[in-house]
Design an enzyme around this catalytic site. Structure first.
Site, PDB file in Angstrom:
ATOM      1  N   ALA A  97      46.764  41.202  38.484  1.00  0.00           N
ATOM      2  CA  ALA A  97      45.685  40.336  38.007  1.00  0.00           C
ATOM      3  C   ALA A  97      44.343  40.899  38.438  1.00  0.00           C
ATOM      4  O   ALA A  97      44.248  41.632  39.423  1.00  0.00           O
ATOM      5  CB  ALA A  97      45.864  38.920  38.562  1.00  0.00           C
ATOM      6  N   ASP A  98      43.322  40.531  37.682  1.00  0.00           N
ATOM      7  CA  ASP A  98      41.950  40.854  38.067  1.00  0.00           C
ATOM      8  C   ASP A  98      41.070  39.677  37.684  1.00  0.00           C
ATOM      9  O   ASP A  98      41.126  39.195  36.556  1.00  0.00           O
ATOM     10  CB  ASP A  98      41.450  42.126  37.383  1.00  0.00           C
ATOM     11  CG  ASP A  98      40.082  42.511  37.906  1.00  0.00           C
ATOM     12  OD1 ASP A  98      40.000  42.904  39.086  1.00  0.00           O
ATOM     13  OD2 ASP A  98      39.095  42.383  37.158  1.00  0.00           O
ATOM     14  N   THR A  99      40.268  39.206  38.631  1.00  0.00           N
ATOM     15  CA  THR A  99      39.399  38.055  38.415  1.00  0.00           C
ATOM     16  C   THR A  99      37.951  38.466  38.587  1.00  0.00           C
ATOM     17  O   THR A  99      37.618  39.225  39.497  1.00  0.00           O
ATOM     18  CB  THR A  99      39.735  36.923  39.415  1.00  0.00           C
ATOM     19  OG1 THR A  99      41.098  36.559  39.247  1.00  0.00           O
ATOM     20  CG2 THR A  99      38.855  35.700  39.187  1.00  0.00           C
ATOM     21  N   THR A 121      40.238  35.717  34.401  1.00  0.00           N
ATOM     22  CA  THR A 121      41.310  36.452  35.061  1.00  0.00           C
ATOM     23  C   THR A 121      42.176  37.097  33.994  1.00  0.00           C
ATOM     24  O   THR A 121      42.675  36.416  33.093  1.00  0.00           O
ATOM     25  CB  THR A 121      42.181  35.543  35.955  1.00  0.00           C
ATOM     26  OG1 THR A 121      41.357  34.939  36.948  1.00  0.00           O
ATOM     27  CG2 THR A 121      43.285  36.343  36.636  1.00  0.00           C
ATOM     28  N   GLY A 122      42.331  38.407  34.121  1.00  0.00           N
ATOM     29  CA  GLY A 122      43.293  39.123  33.298  1.00  0.00           C
ATOM     30  C   GLY A 122      44.586  39.224  34.083  1.00  0.00           C
ATOM     31  O   GLY A 122      44.558  39.508  35.288  1.00  0.00           O
TER      32      GLY A 122
END
Length: 192
Positions: free
Chosen positions: A70-72, A106-107
């Site tokens: 994840a990336d936020t 978020t991805g």
């Protein structure tokens, strides 16, 4: 029971969210750099690509297993506010957001390493960051609670100046649990 996940992140917040929902996890941080772009970017594409890069890095290293990455980030006026590099950077980020609604993106990426198949999604929430007094801002900066957090705050810390206006609370923390559950249900080929 949810499938075991390899979490491609060192985030204690993501780990806690997963464990509270009963997921069996193993932590294996990706080591992928998370740069803050210099100018305007397509924020959803940015977080989606970074989540994929993290999952792919761990999948290549391990060769098998179900990887979750994840990336936020915080999106404001076409710019992204990732993790602050120091106290001054955290102060800059806070002042830019005060008195405004900020989109939190978020991805997430689920990557089946053994089959080289993946699925991803981007979740969006909105927070309101109220104006702070100088002493409030200094107290927050002195506390160090901004460290390692996109936008320099965390709703899970009960920071009184941040309110989730719409969307998923867990997304603002860093992992949209509702969306993760749907991805696992809707893509059984990815999640064994």
């Amino acid at each position: 029971m949810p499938p075991p996940l390899i979490l491609a992140s060192a985030s204690p917040r993501r780990r806690q969210l997963l464990e509270e929902e009963g997921y069996v996890i193993e932590v294996d941080p990706s080591g992928v750099d998370e740069p803050e772009p210099d100018g305007p970017v397509d924020a959803p594409a940015f977080v989606a690509e970074l989540a994929w890069r993290k999952a792919h890095a761990v999948a290549r290293r391990r060769g098998s297993g179900l990887i979750l990455a994840a990336d936020t980030t915080c999106a404001l006026d076409g710019l992204l506010l990732n993790k602050p590099v120091d106290r001054a950077d955290a102060g800059r980020m806070l002042r830019a957001q005060e008195g405004r609604e900020v989109e939190i993106l978020t991805g997430i990426c689920l990557y089946h390493a053994g089959r080289l198949e993946w699925v991803g999604a981007v979740e969006s929430s909105v927070v309101l960051v109220r104006r702070m007094t100088d002493p409030e801002r200094d107290e927050h900066l002195d506390s160090g609670r901004w460290e390692g957090k996109a936008g320099a705050y965390g709703v899970q810390d009960d920071d009184p100046f941040v309110t989730v206006v719409s969307g998923s609370w867990s997304n603002v923390v860093g992992l949209p649990m509702e969306r993760l559950g749907r991805l696992l249900r809707d893509h059984p080929a990815i999640a064994p």
